[in-house]
Design a protein around this motif. Structure first.
Motif, PDB file in Angstrom:
ATOM      1  N   MET A   1       0.842  -1.197   0.000  1.00 36.46           N
ATOM      2  CA  MET A   1       0.000   0.000   0.000  1.00 36.46           C
ATOM      3  C   MET A   1       0.879   1.249   0.000  1.00 36.46           C
ATOM      4  O   MET A   1       2.027   1.197   0.436  1.00 36.46           O
ATOM      5  CB  MET A   1      -0.942  -0.002   1.198  1.00 36.46           C
ATOM      6  N   PRO A   2       0.358   2.389  -0.455  1.00 36.20           N
ATOM      7  CA  PRO A   2       1.232   3.527  -0.753  1.00 36.20           C
ATOM      8  C   PRO A   2       1.528   4.452   0.425  1.00 36.20           C
ATOM      9  O   PRO A   2       0.847   4.460   1.446  1.00 36.20           O
ATOM     10  CB  PRO A   2       0.434   4.287  -1.816  1.00 36.20           C
ATOM     11  N   LYS A   3       2.563   5.239   0.214  1.00 37.49           N
ATOM     12  CA  LYS A   3       2.911   6.356   1.079  1.00 37.49           C
ATOM     13  C   LYS A   3       2.884   7.621   0.221  1.00 37.49           C
ATOM     14  O   LYS A   3       3.528   7.690  -0.822  1.00 37.49           O
ATOM     15  CB  LYS A   3       4.307   6.149   1.671  1.00 37.49           C
ATOM     16  N   ILE A   4       2.104   8.605   0.665  1.00 36.50           N
ATOM     17  CA  ILE A   4       1.897   9.846  -0.100  1.00 36.50           C
ATOM     18  C   ILE A   4       2.304  11.030   0.767  1.00 36.50           C
ATOM     19  O   ILE A   4       1.948  11.089   1.953  1.00 36.50           O
ATOM     20  CB  ILE A   4       0.416   9.997  -0.515  1.00 36.50           C
ATOM     21  N   ILE A   5       3.023  11.958   0.197  1.00 36.79           N
ATOM     22  CA  ILE A   5       3.368  13.211   0.867  1.00 36.79           C
ATOM     23  C   ILE A   5       2.506  14.322   0.271  1.00 36.79           C
ATOM     24  O   ILE A   5       2.309  14.375  -0.949  1.00 36.79           O
ATOM     25  CB  ILE A   5       4.854  13.563   0.682  1.00 36.79           C
ATOM     26  N   VAL A   6       1.982  15.203   1.117  1.00 37.94           N
ATOM     27  CA  VAL A   6       1.193  16.333   0.633  1.00 37.94           C
ATOM     28  C   VAL A   6       1.826  17.632   1.117  1.00 37.94           C
ATOM     29  O   VAL A   6       2.103  17.790   2.317  1.00 37.94           O
ATOM     30  CB  VAL A   6      -0.274  16.258   1.102  1.00 37.94           C
ATOM     31  N   MET A   7       2.076  18.534   0.186  1.00 39.28           N
ATOM     32  CA  MET A   7       2.481  19.912   0.476  1.00 39.28           C
ATOM     33  C   MET A   7       1.332  20.831   0.082  1.00 39.28           C
ATOM     34  O   MET A   7       0.549  20.498  -0.803  1.00 39.28           O
ATOM     35  CB  MET A   7       3.721  20.325  -0.338  1.00 39.28           C
ATOM     36  N   PRO A 147      -9.357   0.947  -1.546  1.00 41.54           N
ATOM     37  CA  PRO A 147      -9.454   2.147  -0.715  1.00 41.54           C
ATOM     38  C   PRO A 147      -9.110   3.394  -1.512  1.00 41.54           C
ATOM     39  O   PRO A 147      -8.400   3.330  -2.521  1.00 41.54           O
ATOM     40  CB  PRO A 147      -8.429   1.895   0.395  1.00 41.54           C
ATOM     41  N   VAL A 148      -9.621   4.552  -1.030  1.00 44.53           N
ATOM     42  CA  VAL A 148      -9.433   5.819  -1.739  1.00 44.53           C
ATOM     43  C   VAL A 148      -8.961   6.892  -0.760  1.00 44.53           C
ATOM     44  O   VAL A 148      -9.453   6.978   0.370  1.00 44.53           O
ATOM     45  CB  VAL A 148     -10.756   6.271  -2.410  1.00 44.53           C
ATOM     46  N   ARG A 185     -10.695   6.483   2.815  1.00 49.51           N
ATOM     47  CA  ARG A 185      -9.868   6.433   4.018  1.00 49.51           C
ATOM     48  C   ARG A 185      -9.711   7.812   4.667  1.00 49.51           C
ATOM     49  O   ARG A 185      -9.731   7.936   5.890  1.00 49.51           O
ATOM     50  CB  ARG A 185      -8.486   5.867   3.680  1.00 49.51           C
ATOM     51  N   THR A 186      -9.519   8.855   3.845  1.00 51.05           N
ATOM     52  CA  THR A 186      -9.358  10.199   4.403  1.00 51.05           C
ATOM     53  C   THR A 186      -9.405  11.229   3.284  1.00 51.05           C
ATOM     54  O   THR A 186      -9.162  10.911   2.118  1.00 51.05           O
ATOM     55  CB  THR A 186      -8.027  10.332   5.181  1.00 51.05           C
ATOM     56  N   GLN A 246      -3.467  -2.119   4.601  1.00 54.07           N
ATOM     57  CA  GLN A 246      -4.666  -2.898   4.331  1.00 54.07           C
ATOM     58  C   GLN A 246      -5.858  -2.442   5.162  1.00 54.07           C
ATOM     59  O   GLN A 246      -7.008  -2.488   4.709  1.00 54.07           O
ATOM     60  CB  GLN A 246      -4.384  -4.387   4.605  1.00 54.07           C
ATOM     61  N   ASP A 247      -5.589  -1.956   6.387  1.00 55.56           N
ATOM     62  CA  ASP A 247      -6.668  -1.679   7.322  1.00 55.56           C
ATOM     63  C   ASP A 247      -6.848  -0.214   7.691  1.00 55.56           C
ATOM     64  O   ASP A 247      -7.836   0.135   8.345  1.00 55.56           O
ATOM     65  CB  ASP A 247      -6.437  -2.469   8.623  1.00 55.56           C
ATOM     66  N   SER A 248      -5.919   0.659   7.315  1.00 58.02           N
ATOM     67  CA  SER A 248      -5.964   2.027   7.835  1.00 58.02           C
ATOM     68  C   SER A 248      -5.326   3.014   6.874  1.00 58.02           C
ATOM     69  O   SER A 248      -4.646   2.632   5.913  1.00 58.02           O
ATOM     70  CB  SER A 248      -5.237   2.100   9.187  1.00 58.02           C
ATOM     71  N   ALA A 249      -5.556   4.284   7.167  1.00 57.68           N
ATOM     72  CA  ALA A 249      -4.783   5.381   6.573  1.00 57.68           C
ATOM     73  C   ALA A 249      -4.392   6.293   7.724  1.00 57.68           C
ATOM     74  O   ALA A 249      -5.251   6.775   8.465  1.00 57.68           O
ATOM     75  CB  ALA A 249      -5.602   6.140   5.543  1.00 57.68           C
ATOM     76  N   VAL A 250      -3.102   6.498   7.903  1.00 56.54           N
ATOM     77  CA  VAL A 250      -2.581   7.343   8.970  1.00 56.54           C
ATOM     78  C   VAL A 250      -2.040   8.624   8.341  1.00 56.54           C
ATOM     79  O   VAL A 250      -1.290   8.567   7.354  1.00 56.54           O
ATOM     80  CB  VAL A 250      -1.472   6.621   9.756  1.00 56.54           C
ATOM     81  N   VAL A 251      -2.444   9.783   8.885  1.00 58.32           N
ATOM     82  CA  VAL A 251      -1.957  11.072   8.396  1.00 58.32           C
ATOM     83  C   VAL A 251      -1.087  11.685   9.487  1.00 58.32           C
ATOM     84  O   VAL A 251      -1.576  12.057  10.549  1.00 58.32           O
ATOM     85  CB  VAL A 251      -3.112  12.031   8.036  1.00 58.32           C
TER      86      VAL A 251
END
Length: 289
Positions: A1-7, A147-148, A185-186, A246-251
């Protein structure tokens, strides 16, 4: 599952200029260096609007040089300080043909990433057109089995502070569409120059402070009726790190800059600039964010 950075909230200005006493070019360089060093394993960087402080061509040219320093794949969308024609003139015809705006969808390791362009010419609050909402429905249908994560500039619901007058105007419509998907997810946003998280009609959301000044998150019950002045600080400069499994999205909100000096109120005049010198679309908003 991915890791995304947001600026978000870069607020770049032409060379030799400052934005409310801040060197936003240097702050963006610092953020990019921090991301390159600490998050080289990320799958995607999303740059979520307010790229240029006044939407001028010179700032977008400067932004191109900054973007050349990014080591990750990245996607860009716009905010209320941006000027879409000026941006596209510098970066090419990259608007979505269905919506005419900077909307994108990306599939990363079994997760759908939807990026929305909530900017509207001359308007501090965010807007999504009927075409964009239809486009979103189609993308969510494409991602029905995964998931989205959704990213856009504007926050989707009231945060009970002074920025509530410039939130996304179609928040209810957006969330009704999102509620039709089984696994959103968020929703990650900048715009408000502060951190906040919660749920809106069952949809999780997370706001982060971004690259520019930070707003002291004073509740309306303490600050008084709108529009009361808000306190602003030099920092923190902040990115959002979104980790999906698989189960979560953490920000996770990470500070690339930790100075917290209170900025003088007279650095934030509310008088509009001369309308003859700025197009309606490039005119900066007279609101805190």
């Amino acid at each position: 599952m991915p890791k995304i950075i947001v600026m978000a909230d870069l607020h770049i200005v032409p060379e030799t200029e400052l934005s409310h006493s801040l060197d936003t070019n240097a702050r963006t360089q610092e953020a990019i260096a921090f991301i390159n060093k600490n998050h080289a394993d990320a799958d995607l960087l999303v740059i979520a609007g307010d790229l240029a402080d006044h939407g001028d061509a010179a700032s977008y040219r400067r932004l191109k040089d900054l973007f050349a320093e990014i080591d990750l794949p990245y996607v860009v969308t716009l905010g209320n300080h941006d000027n879409r024609p000026n941006f596209l003139a510098e970066f090419g015809d990259v608007a979505d043909p269905e919506t005419g705006k900077m909307d994108r969808s990306v599939t990363l390791d079994g997760c759908g990433i939807v990026i929305l362009d909530s900017s509207e010419p001359g308007v501090g609050s965010g807007r999504l057109s009927a075409a964009q909402l239809d486009w979103l429905s189609k993308r969510l249908a494409d991602y029905a089995s995964m998931p989205v994560v959704v990213v856009l500039h504007h926050n989707i619901c009231p945060l009970h502070n002074q920025n509530d007058r410039i939130i996304l105007e179609q928040g209810e419509e957006l969330v009704e569409i999102l509620r039709g998907h089984p696994d959103v997810r968020t929703v990650v946003s900048g715009h408000v120059h502060m951190t906040a998280s919660g749920t809106y009609r069952g949809i999780p959301f997370s706001n982060f402070a971004g690259n520019h000044y930070s707003i002291e998150p004073t509740l309306q019950s303490l600050s008084g009726p709108l529009p009361a002045p808000v306190q602003r600080r030099e920092g923190p400069g902040q990115i959002a790190v979104v980790i999906v499994d698989q189960d979560s999205a953490v920000v996770i909100k990470e500070n690339f800059l930790d100075r917290h000096l209170v900025l003088a109120q007279d650095l934030f005049p509310t008088k509009q600039r001369d309308p003859e010198k700025l197009s309606e679309q490039a005119r900066p908003a007279t609101v805190p964010a």
